[in-house]
Design a protein around this motif. Sequence first.
Motif, PDB file in Angstrom:
ATOM      1  N   THR A   1     -19.511   9.418   1.103  1.00  0.00           N
ATOM      2  CA  THR A   1     -18.823  10.490   1.823  1.00  0.00           C
ATOM      3  C   THR A   1     -19.813  11.416   2.533  1.00  0.00           C
ATOM      4  O   THR A   1     -19.475  12.028   3.541  1.00  0.00           O
ATOM      5  N   GLY A   2     -21.032  11.509   2.012  1.00  0.00           N
ATOM      6  CA  GLY A   2     -22.044  12.305   2.703  1.00  0.00           C
ATOM      7  C   GLY A   2     -22.390  11.713   4.063  1.00  0.00           C
ATOM      8  O   GLY A   2     -22.559  12.446   5.054  1.00  0.00           O
ATOM      9  N   THR A   3     -22.501  10.381   4.137  1.00  0.00           N
ATOM     10  CA  THR A   3     -22.772   9.751   5.433  1.00  0.00           C
ATOM     11  C   THR A   3     -21.574   9.882   6.367  1.00  0.00           C
ATOM     12  O   THR A   3     -21.741   9.951   7.596  1.00  0.00           O
ATOM     13  N   VAL A   4     -20.361   9.917   5.797  1.00  0.00           N
ATOM     14  CA  VAL A   4     -19.169  10.131   6.619  1.00  0.00           C
ATOM     15  C   VAL A   4     -19.230  11.506   7.289  1.00  0.00           C
ATOM     16  O   VAL A   4     -18.864  11.673   8.458  1.00  0.00           O
ATOM     17  N   VAL A   5     -19.711  12.507   6.543  1.00  0.00           N
ATOM     18  CA  VAL A   5     -19.861  13.848   7.117  1.00  0.00           C
ATOM     19  C   VAL A   5     -20.823  13.814   8.304  1.00  0.00           C
ATOM     20  O   VAL A   5     -20.557  14.407   9.363  1.00  0.00           O
TER      21      VAL A   5
ATOM     22  N   ARG B   1     -20.251 -10.845  -3.637  1.00  0.00           N
ATOM     23  CA  ARG B   1     -21.035 -11.163  -2.448  1.00  0.00           C
ATOM     24  C   ARG B   1     -20.593 -10.346  -1.234  1.00  0.00           C
ATOM     25  O   ARG B   1     -21.413  -9.912  -0.420  1.00  0.00           O
ATOM     26  N   GLN B   2     -19.260 -10.116  -1.117  1.00  0.00           N
ATOM     27  CA  GLN B   2     -18.755  -9.425   0.080  1.00  0.00           C
ATOM     28  C   GLN B   2     -19.329  -8.027   0.218  1.00  0.00           C
ATOM     29  O   GLN B   2     -19.426  -7.491   1.346  1.00  0.00           O
ATOM     30  N   TYR B   3     -19.715  -7.401  -0.901  1.00  0.00           N
ATOM     31  CA  TYR B   3     -20.289  -6.060  -0.856  1.00  0.00           C
ATOM     32  C   TYR B   3     -21.812  -6.089  -0.900  1.00  0.00           C
ATOM     33  O   TYR B   3     -22.482  -5.346  -0.175  1.00  0.00           O
ATOM     34  N   VAL B   4     -22.356  -6.944  -1.744  1.00  0.00           N
ATOM     35  CA  VAL B   4     -23.816  -7.022  -1.857  1.00  0.00           C
ATOM     36  C   VAL B   4     -24.431  -7.492  -0.544  1.00  0.00           C
ATOM     37  O   VAL B   4     -25.439  -6.943  -0.072  1.00  0.00           O
ATOM     38  N   ALA B   5     -23.822  -8.517   0.063  1.00  0.00           N
ATOM     39  CA  ALA B   5     -24.316  -9.025   1.344  1.00  0.00           C
ATOM     40  C   ALA B   5     -23.784  -8.223   2.519  1.00  0.00           C
ATOM     41  O   ALA B   5     -24.179  -8.472   3.662  1.00  0.00           O
TER      42      ALA B   5
ATOM     43  N   MET C   1     -20.192  -0.123   1.483  1.00  0.00           N
ATOM     44  CA  MET C   1     -20.114  -1.372   0.718  1.00  0.00           C
ATOM     45  C   MET C   1     -20.597  -1.172  -0.720  1.00  0.00           C
ATOM     46  O   MET C   1     -19.994  -1.691  -1.662  1.00  0.00           O
ATOM     47  N   TYR C   2     -21.654  -0.398  -0.877  1.00  0.00           N
ATOM     48  CA  TYR C   2     -22.174  -0.218  -2.235  1.00  0.00           C
ATOM     49  C   TYR C   2     -21.349   0.797  -3.024  1.00  0.00           C
ATOM     50  O   TYR C   2     -21.390   0.795  -4.255  1.00  0.00           O
ATOM     51  N   TYR C   3     -20.608   1.629  -2.346  1.00  0.00           N
ATOM     52  CA  TYR C   3     -19.639   2.481  -3.046  1.00  0.00           C
ATOM     53  C   TYR C   3     -18.477   1.626  -3.561  1.00  0.00           C
ATOM     54  O   TYR C   3     -18.036   1.783  -4.701  1.00  0.00           O
ATOM     55  N   TYR C   4     -18.004   0.682  -2.740  1.00  0.00           N
ATOM     56  CA  TYR C   4     -16.944  -0.221  -3.180  1.00  0.00           C
ATOM     57  C   TYR C   4     -17.427  -1.131  -4.305  1.00  0.00           C
ATOM     58  O   TYR C   4     -16.630  -1.586  -5.123  1.00  0.00           O
ATOM     59  N   LEU C   5     -18.721  -1.407  -4.321  1.00  0.00           N
ATOM     60  CA  LEU C   5     -19.278  -2.237  -5.388  1.00  0.00           C
ATOM     61  C   LEU C   5     -19.115  -1.577  -6.747  1.00  0.00           C
ATOM     62  O   LEU C   5     -18.869  -2.245  -7.755  1.00  0.00           O
ATOM     63  N   GLY C   6     -19.203  -0.250  -6.794  1.00  0.00           N
ATOM     64  CA  GLY C   6     -19.009   0.469  -8.052  1.00  0.00           C
ATOM     65  C   GLY C   6     -20.322   0.829  -8.719  1.00  0.00           C
ATOM     66  O   GLY C   6     -21.269   0.029  -8.730  1.00  0.00           O
ATOM     67  N   VAL C   7     -20.365   2.031  -9.263  1.00  0.00           N
ATOM     68  CA  VAL C   7     -21.591   2.493  -9.926  1.00  0.00           C
ATOM     69  C   VAL C   7     -21.946   1.598 -11.102  1.00  0.00           C
ATOM     70  O   VAL C   7     -23.115   1.292 -11.352  1.00  0.00           O
ATOM     71  N   GLY C   8     -20.922   1.143 -11.842  1.00  0.00           N
ATOM     72  CA  GLY C   8     -21.170   0.280 -12.993  1.00  0.00           C
ATOM     73  C   GLY C   8     -21.702  -1.082 -12.614  1.00  0.00           C
ATOM     74  O   GLY C   8     -22.203  -1.815 -13.484  1.00  0.00           O
ATOM     75  N   ASN C   9     -21.605  -1.435 -11.346  1.00  0.00           N
ATOM     76  CA  ASN C   9     -22.098  -2.728 -10.870  1.00  0.00           C
ATOM     77  C   ASN C   9     -23.281  -2.528  -9.924  1.00  0.00           C
ATOM     78  O   ASN C   9     -23.459  -3.282  -8.970  1.00  0.00           O
ATOM     79  N   LYS C  10     -24.081  -1.491 -10.224  1.00  0.00           N
ATOM     80  CA  LYS C  10     -25.280  -1.161  -9.453  1.00  0.00           C
ATOM     81  C   LYS C  10     -24.954  -0.707  -8.034  1.00  0.00           C
ATOM     82  O   LYS C  10     -25.752  -0.906  -7.114  1.00  0.00           O
ATOM     83  N   GLY C  11     -23.781  -0.086  -7.867  1.00  0.00           N
ATOM     84  CA  GLY C  11     -23.433   0.501  -6.594  1.00  0.00           C
ATOM     85  C   GLY C  11     -23.923   1.930  -6.517  1.00  0.00           C
ATOM     86  O   GLY C  11     -24.785   2.360  -7.287  1.00  0.00           O
ATOM     87  N   VAL C  12     -23.383   2.700  -5.561  1.00  0.00           N
ATOM     88  CA  VAL C  12     -23.810   4.084  -5.383  1.00  0.00           C
ATOM     89  C   VAL C  12     -22.632   5.005  -5.653  1.00  0.00           C
ATOM     90  O   VAL C  12     -21.464   4.611  -5.538  1.00  0.00           O
ATOM     91  N   PRO C  13     -22.888   6.258  -6.027  1.00  0.00           N
ATOM     92  CA  PRO C  13     -21.801   7.213  -6.235  1.00  0.00           C
ATOM     93  C   PRO C  13     -21.027   7.466  -4.949  1.00  0.00           C
ATOM     94  O   PRO C  13     -21.525   7.259  -3.838  1.00  0.00           O
TER      95      PRO C  13
END
Length: 522
Positions: A459-463, A107-111, A442-454
């Motif tokens: 890091t692209g948004t960080v740039v 929930r902490q990442y999805v929400a 948040m969706y990067y921390y969620l993990g790709v295997g858990n429907k997160g993002v690469p």
Amino acid sequence: MNERRSGRSGVRRIASPVTPAPVLLSDGRRDLPATTDPTTAQLAGVIGGPAGKHALVGRQRFMTPLRVLLLLAVVFLAFGWFAKAGCIQQAPNGPGGELGLDWSGSRQYVAMCYSDTVPLFGAERLDQGAFPYKKSWEEVAADGTTQIRYMEYPVLSGLYQYGSMVVAKTWNSVSWLPQALQVAVYFNVVAIGLALAWLVTVWATAMSAGRRIWDAAIVAASPLVIVHGFTNFDALATAFAAGGVLAWGKKRPVLAGVLLGLGGAAKMYPLLLLGPLLVLCWRAGKLREWGQAACAALAAWIVVNLPIALLYPSGWYEFFRLNSVRGADPDSIYNVISSFTGWSGFDGTLYPGDEPIFLNAVTLALFAAVCGAVAYIAMNAPTRPRLAQLGFLVVAGFLLTNKVWSPQYSLWLVPLAVLALPHRRILLAWMTIDALVWFPRMYYYLGVGNKGVPEQWFTGTVVVRDLAVAGLCALVVRQIYRPREDLVRRFGVDDPNGGVLDRAPDVRSRSKTVRRQALDQA
């Protein structure tokens, strides 16, 4: 006193013996954003448009600009609380159906409601009523080794967490008060204190802005407040830093130093402002005042830190130890390069407990170069820069070159940016970009295997965020060398936050323009 009889009425009128003072309620120098800023003008159309040409401004007794700003800040702080409220939801998921935090399904990442406050309540052993820096515990590293850990925050932030825990436990001990999970009560206690600290930040920024008080609306209504106002404890430091800038502007260097020192005891960044002050005071020949501020800052920092350092030296040193051994954080420029290139970093593969010696040296050298560049600009600019301009450049340079840029650190820049570069659309664009970094994070921390993002999505948004901050720095430097473009300096204003520096003549300068003027005067 002159008396005159008024015609048939026989009423005596008393004439003033001196010329009445001018009425400044509609002073032409007053900043009216609805007439000078296109974005604000469009927003003003919702409530009837800007004030008329002959309108008297400044006669409101209750809804003063400052109160409007504080009310606006309360609204956005409420948005910030609701953004985090999802992470203090309760569910009967404990033994025997006991209530516990509902973080099911990540929930902490999805929400996207994650706040360090919640997990630190248990991680720092505050749930046990432990005193920070005295309490230690063992942590098992990835390689199976154990390590003794302590509270990892500077002393004032650690004591704030402890005080909030005491209040939360006291609340739960009173049966007739509404009850909730202790960690939920703790979060709300922390949030109330942080909200008050941000209100102090808004107040101090508004007072520092002078005639451009409405610039502080960007502090009150910043998108970063919604996302990061309650992510960590950084609002404490922004309050002390903004208060220190205000005190210096009021020609109270000792109070300014005390506030910056206390801010340094909460987060180290307020102490960085002493660097720009040193260069400006050197150029203006005001080193005595800088010495007062620096000594007061050191004394305040020692008063807070020394008791803990003497009683619990290992716990006190944990903050410094952890910062020396931690590697490049996900949102640092060094990790961004690794993310896109596969680079293993300056130190190669590190194991738990290893210190990134080369990374530490590079970050220190780069920040020293930034400070040197800022000092060069301060000494060579044709007009002495304003304190907020140099302060923003130093803090932004620190974040851009540091190995850690935790998301809430962006709050450090908000008050300084508003005072340094009061262009509302530009600042809102940067703050929006910076706030939006939270979503792929948040969706990067969620993990790709858990429907997160690469990782590269994050890091692209960080740039983009880093480029936006670098662009702000470039605009500040441009206005330092072209002071006529500086909105703050209009109507003959020098530096509203300069204090003893305001309108002070230059004693030392490498600027050819200043040297030529000195020769002409001689």
